[in-house]
Motif scaffolding. Structure first.
Motif, short mmCIF file in Angstrom:
data_model
loop_
_atom_site.label_atom_id
_atom_site.label_comp_id
_atom_site.label_asym_id
_atom_site.label_seq_id
_atom_site.Cartn_x
_atom_site.Cartn_y
_atom_site.Cartn_z
N GLY A 102 1.23 -1.61 0.17
CA GLY A 102 -0.31 -0.33 -0.35
C GLY A 102 1.17 0.93 -0.21
N GLU A 103 0.03 2.28 -0.07
CA GLU A 103 0.55 3.27 -0.28
C GLU A 103 1.30 3.88 1.36
N LEU A 104 2.38 4.55 0.79
CA LEU A 104 3.24 5.32 1.96
C LEU A 104 3.74 7.10 1.74
N PHE A 105 3.34 7.21 2.89
CA PHE A 105 3.05 8.89 2.48
C PHE A 105 4.64 9.43 2.85
N PHE A 106 4.86 10.65 2.42
CA PHE A 106 6.32 10.39 3.12
C PHE A 106 6.49 11.89 3.15
N GLY A 107 7.08 12.14 4.30
CA GLY A 107 7.18 13.66 5.03
C GLY A 107 8.54 14.45 4.24
N GLU A 108 9.15 15.70 3.87
CA GLU A 108 9.59 16.54 2.65
C GLU A 108 11.10 16.20 3.59
N GLY A 109 11.34 14.86 4.70
CA GLY A 109 13.10 14.79 4.89
C GLY A 109 13.80 15.69 5.37
N SER A 110 14.98 15.36 6.00
CA SER A 110 15.25 15.26 6.70
C SER A 110 16.95 15.57 6.12
N ARG A 111 17.60 16.45 5.69
CA ARG A 111 19.31 16.42 5.21
C ARG A 111 20.08 16.23 6.93
N LEU A 112 20.96 15.59 6.54
CA LEU A 112 21.71 15.41 7.26
C LEU A 112 23.51 15.63 6.43
N THR A 113 23.87 16.18 7.01
CA THR A 113 25.30 16.37 6.73
C THR A 113 26.60 15.71 7.58
N VAL A 114 27.28 15.14 7.92
CA VAL A 114 27.92 15.27 8.52
C VAL A 114 30.03 15.37 7.78
N LEU A 115 30.05 16.31 8.82
CA LEU A 115 31.67 16.71 8.30
C LEU A 115 32.48 16.31 8.88
N TYR B 36 5.70 7.51 -7.83
CA TYR B 36 6.07 8.57 -7.18
C TYR B 36 6.83 9.96 -8.02
N LYS B 37 5.62 11.27 -7.49
CA LYS B 37 6.85 12.43 -8.05
C LYS B 37 7.43 13.16 -7.19
N GLN B 38 8.67 13.63 -6.95
CA GLN B 38 10.03 13.80 -6.77
C GLN B 38 10.71 15.45 -6.84
N GLU B 39 9.97 16.13 -6.51
CA GLU B 39 10.65 17.41 -6.80
C GLU B 39 11.34 18.54 -5.67
N SER B 40 12.50 18.66 -6.69
CA SER B 40 13.97 19.14 -5.32
C SER B 40 14.24 19.79 -4.16
N GLY B 41 14.00 19.02 -3.68
CA GLY B 41 14.42 18.97 -1.90
C GLY B 41 12.84 18.38 -1.07
N LYS B 42 12.34 17.65 -1.78
CA LYS B 42 11.33 17.26 -1.23
C LYS B 42 11.05 15.71 -1.29
N GLY B 43 9.93 15.21 -0.81
CA GLY B 43 9.89 13.70 -0.40
C GLY B 43 9.09 14.04 -1.23
N PRO B 44 8.84 12.08 -2.29
CA PRO B 44 8.48 11.62 -2.86
C PRO B 44 6.79 11.81 -2.79
N GLN B 45 5.80 12.07 -3.81
CA GLN B 45 5.00 12.08 -3.34
C GLN B 45 3.70 10.79 -4.65
N PHE B 46 3.08 10.70 -4.32
CA PHE B 46 2.03 10.00 -5.12
C PHE B 46 1.97 10.06 -6.24
N ILE B 47 2.27 9.53 -6.55
CA ILE B 47 0.97 9.74 -8.07
C ILE B 47 -0.34 8.44 -8.22
N ILE B 48 0.26 7.10 -8.54
CA ILE B 48 -0.59 6.43 -8.76
C ILE B 48 -0.10 4.57 -8.39
N ASP B 49 -0.87 4.28 -8.28
CA ASP B 49 -0.69 2.14 -7.65
C ASP B 49 -1.18 1.44 -8.53
N ILE B 50 -0.23 0.06 -8.84
CA ILE B 50 -1.09 -0.31 -9.35
C ILE B 50 -0.82 -1.45 -8.47
N ARG B 51 -1.88 -3.17 -8.63
CA ARG B 51 -1.51 -4.65 -7.61
C ARG B 51 -1.04 -5.50 -9.50
#
Lengths: 115, 112
Positions: A102-115, B36-51
């Motif tokens: 099933g669909e995963l809902f993602f967050g916007e992310g956390s960018r980690l930079t290790v120096l 998924y669609k991923q715009e620069s600097g962002k998380g993946p966004q759902f577009i469509i799925d299929i079984r």
């Protein structure tokens, strides 16, 4: 619309330091995940978490990594002693059903930079 | 091991054209696929799925086609718009696990 939120958006740390990345999944979701994406590379699975325990983990998720759901809302990823190669975008995700089906809902992310 | 990959790293189209983005997978046990669609600097966004019990599924301006015989799926975007410019990721999963395995992505550039 409900969303997954992550903090911090960007963290810079020194090699060897501990880092904790935080996530608030969507409230009625039962499955929680961490993925990472090294710049220019694939989104890679790290770990899935269900019913207060790890369901599945990848080879990347070694002893330096741990996850925790300390309360009813937060889901954290801890890296005990960061390495340069841990620099990446870390994405938290949540789902109602197991992520393989099933669909995963993602967050916007956390960018980690290790120096 | 399982892998999911895309055929072309970049695709450039004109606004209004139809876009087709392709993806191949190796694991016969994969029975769930997602774009998924991923715009620069962002998380993946759902577009469509299929079984895997379906060959085709349509959404708003998007269609996913699944060919299990050759382990291939595609994403078709109708009347592509500049706002569709992004990286498109395909991923596969199965009832046997909880992980989605992602391909590297195709960068779609739409010029007006």
């Amino acid at each position: 619309e409900p969303e997954v939120t992550q903090t911090p958006s960007h963290q810079v740390t020194q090699m060897g330091q501990e880092v904790i990345l935080r996530c608030v999944p969507i409230s009625n979701h039962l499955y929680f995940y961490w993925y990472r994406q090294i710049l220019g590379q694939k989104v890679e699975f790290l770990v899935s978490f269900y019913n207060n325990e790890i369901s599945e983990k990848s080879e990347i998720f070694d002893d330096q990594f741990s996850v925790e759901r300390p309360d009813g809302s937060n889901f954290t990823l801890k890296i005990r002693s960061t390495k340069l190669e841990d620099s990446a975008m870390y994405f938290c995700a949540s789902s109602e059903v197991a992520g393989g089906t099933g669909e995963l809902f993602f967050g916007e992310g956390s960018r980690l930079t290790v120096l | 091991g399982e892998s999911v990959g895309l055929h072309l790293p970049t695709l450039s189209v004109q606004e209004g054209d139809n876009s087709i983005i392709n993806c191949a997978y190796s694991n016969s046990a994969s029975d769930y696929f997602i774009w998924y669609k991923q715009e620069s600097g962002k998380g993946p966004q759902f577009i469509i799925d299929i079984r895997s019990n379906m060959d085709k599924r349509q959404g708003q301006r998007v269609t996913v086609l699944l060919n299990k015989t050759v382990k291939h799926l595609s994403l078709q975007i109708a009347a592509t718009q500049p706002g569709d410019s992004a990286v498109y990721l395909c991923a596969g999963g199965s009832q046997a696990g909880t992980a989605l395995i992602f391909g590297k992505g195709t960068t779609l550039s739409v010029s007006s």
